[in-house]
Design a protein around this motif. Structure first.
Motif, PDB file in Angstrom:
ATOM      1  N   UNK A 125       0.816  -1.212   0.000  1.00 16.81           N
ATOM      2  CA  UNK A 125       0.000   0.000   0.000  1.00 16.81           C
ATOM      3  C   UNK A 125       0.852   1.264   0.000  1.00 16.81           C
ATOM      4  N   UNK A 126       1.884   1.273   0.826  1.00 12.45           N
ATOM      5  CA  UNK A 126       2.745   2.455   0.885  1.00 12.45           C
ATOM      6  C   UNK A 126       3.414   2.711  -0.458  1.00 12.45           C
ATOM      7  N   UNK A 127       3.877   1.636  -1.103  1.00 16.64           N
ATOM      8  CA  UNK A 127       4.509   1.781  -2.417  1.00 16.64           C
ATOM      9  C   UNK A 127       3.511   2.307  -3.443  1.00 16.64           C
ATOM     10  N   UNK A 131       3.790   5.834  -5.497  1.00 14.52           N
ATOM     11  CA  UNK A 131       3.676   5.856  -6.957  1.00 14.52           C
ATOM     12  C   UNK A 131       2.592   6.826  -7.401  1.00 14.52           C
ATOM     13  N   UNK A 132       1.458   6.814  -6.698  1.00 12.64           N
ATOM     14  CA  UNK A 132       0.367   7.716  -7.041  1.00 12.64           C
ATOM     15  C   UNK A 132       0.778   9.177  -6.877  1.00 12.64           C
ATOM     16  N   UNK A 133       1.536   9.469  -5.826  1.00 13.40           N
ATOM     17  CA  UNK A 133       2.014  10.837  -5.620  1.00 13.40           C
ATOM     18  C   UNK A 133       2.988  11.254  -6.721  1.00 13.40           C
ATOM     19  N   UNK A 134       3.886  10.348  -7.079  1.00 11.19           N
ATOM     20  CA  UNK A 134       4.877  10.659  -8.110  1.00 11.19           C
ATOM     21  C   UNK A 134       4.224  10.890  -9.470  1.00 11.19           C
ATOM     22  N   UNK A 142      -7.688   5.702 -13.630  1.00  5.92           N
ATOM     23  CA  UNK A 142      -6.770   4.948 -14.486  1.00  5.92           C
ATOM     24  C   UNK A 142      -5.677   4.268 -13.663  1.00  5.92           C
ATOM     25  N   UNK A 143      -5.229   4.914 -12.577  1.00  9.42           N
ATOM     26  CA  UNK A 143      -4.190   4.309 -11.758  1.00  9.42           C
ATOM     27  C   UNK A 143      -4.742   3.111 -10.998  1.00  9.42           C
ATOM     28  N   UNK A 144      -5.981   3.214 -10.551  1.00  5.59           N
ATOM     29  CA  UNK A 144      -6.623   2.098  -9.866  1.00  5.59           C
ATOM     30  C   UNK A 144      -6.801   0.924 -10.823  1.00  5.59           C
ATOM     31  N   UNK A 145      -7.200   1.216 -12.056  1.00  5.21           N
ATOM     32  CA  UNK A 145      -7.331   0.167 -13.073  1.00  5.21           C
ATOM     33  C   UNK A 145      -5.981  -0.496 -13.331  1.00  5.21           C
TER      34      UNK A 145
END
Length: 280
Positions: A125-127, A131-134, A142-145
Motif C-alpha cells: 500500500x505504501x509503495x 507511486x500515485x504521488x509521483x 486509471x491508476x486504480x485500473x
C-alpha cells in the motif's frame, strides 16, 4: 460388513447435510438482514432480522437523490468494465504463450509470478501511494485500473496456462499442417475450447473493483471519485448517524451488474469442452 458400510455412508451423508445446512445459514442469514433493512421505511438503527417490514423503495430513491451513490456506481462500473476487458485479454494471451511456446526465461518468469503473488496487497500500500504521488494519480481511476490489472495477472496467468495445457497439442499441429498461422490457431482452434476459463477470468476481474475497499480507499480521497465500496462505508462510519437502510439498499444494487454478467456468461461455464476434441 454390509451394515458397517451402510453406517459409514449414512454418517457421511448426515455430516455432509449438516455442513451444507450450516453453510446455508451463514450465507442466507446476513443476506436476509440486508434485504429486509433495504426495504424498511425510514432509517434503521442497526442490522437485525425483523419480519415486520413495510416494503417500499424510498431507500433506493434516496440513494440517488440525497447521496452521491449514482456517481460512485458509475465510477465503479467504468473501472470494472475496463479492468475486465484489459485484464482478461492480457491473461488469455499470456496463458496461451506460456502454454504453447518455449522462449527465453519462460520458467523463471512463471516462478517470478508466484513470488509476486506471495506479497499481500497490504504490504504494498505504501509503495502504491508513493507511486500515485509521483504520477499525480491520486483520485484518478486509471491508476486504480492499472493496479487491478497488474495485481490480477500473476496467479491468473498460471491458471489460464494450466487450462490451455488441457487442450491437446494435436489440434495445433493439425491446424498447422492445414496452413493455419499462429493467430488463426489461437483464435479459431484453441480459444473456443477454453471459453469456460475465459468466462471465469472475466467474471473475477469484473467483481474485483466492486468488492475492493482497502486499495480504493487508500488512493481515492475525494467523495466524487469514490467507488461503491468506499462510498457505502461512509454510511456506517459515523456511529451517531448510521444510515443502515441506505447501506443495505446500496449493497443490494451492487449485485445487479455482477448477476447480469454471470447470467450472460453462464452458457460458457461448461466443463469438458475439450473432451474428444482431437478425435474423429
Amino acid at each position: 460388513m454390509n451394515n458397517s458400510i451402510k453406517l459409514k455412508r449414512r454418517l457421511t451423508q448426515t455430516l455432509t447435510y449438516l455442513y451444507l445446512i450450516g453453510l446455508s445459514i451463514v450465507i442466507i442469514y446476513p443476506l436476509l438482514i440486508t434485504i429486509m433493512s433495504a426495504f424498511k421505511a425510514g432509517n434503521v438503527a442497526a442490522f437485525k432480522l425483523d419480519s415486520n417490514i413495510d416494503f417500499n423503495f424510498d431507500n433506493f430513491k434516496g440513494l440517488f437523490t440525497e447521496t452521491l451513490y449514482g456517481t460512485w456506481y458509475l465510477n465503479t462500473l467504468i473501472i470494472a468494465l475496463i479492468t475486465m476487458v484489459v485484464q482478461t485479454s492480457i491473461i488469455v494471451l499470456a496463458g496461451y504463450a506460456y502454454s504453447r511456446y518455449n522462449f527465453l526465461a519462460r520458467k523463471q518468469s512463471l516462478v517470478f509470478f508466484l513470488i509476486i503473488q506471495m506479497v499481500p496487497t497490504m504490504a504494498a500500500l505504501t509503495a502504491f501511494f508513493v507511486m500515485a504521488l509521483m504520477l499525480n494519480a491520486l483520485n484518478h481511476s486509471w491508476f486504480l485500473i492499472f493496479l487491478y490489472v497488474g495485481g490480477g495477472i500473476p496467479m491468473n496467468a498460471w491458471l489460464m496456462k494450466g487450462y490451455f495445457d488441457t487442450v491437446p497439442m494435436s489440434l495445433d499441429e493439425s491446424a498447422k499442417l492445414d496452413g493455419a498461422g499462429h493467430f488463426r490457431r489461437f483464435w479459431q482452434i484453441v480459444l473456443p475450447l477454453v471459453r469456460p476459463m475465459v468466462a471465469v477470468q472475466a467474471l473475477w476481474a469484473f467483481m474485483g473493483p466492486f468488492g475492493d475497499y482497502i486499495l480504493s480507499s487508500f488512493l481515492l480521497r475525494e467523495k466524487e471519485y469514490f467507488t461503491v465500496a468506499v462510498g457505502l462505508q461512509t454510511f456506517v462510519s459515523n456511529v451517531k448517524n448510521m444510515k443502515i437502510a441506505y447501506f443495505s439498499a446500496g449493497a443490494i444494487l451492487i449485485a445487479l451488474p455482477i448477476c447480469t454478467l454471470f447470467f450472460f456468461l453462464q452458457k460458457n461455464f461448461v466443463s469438458g469442452l475439450t473432451s474428444g476434441g482431437d478425435k474423429g
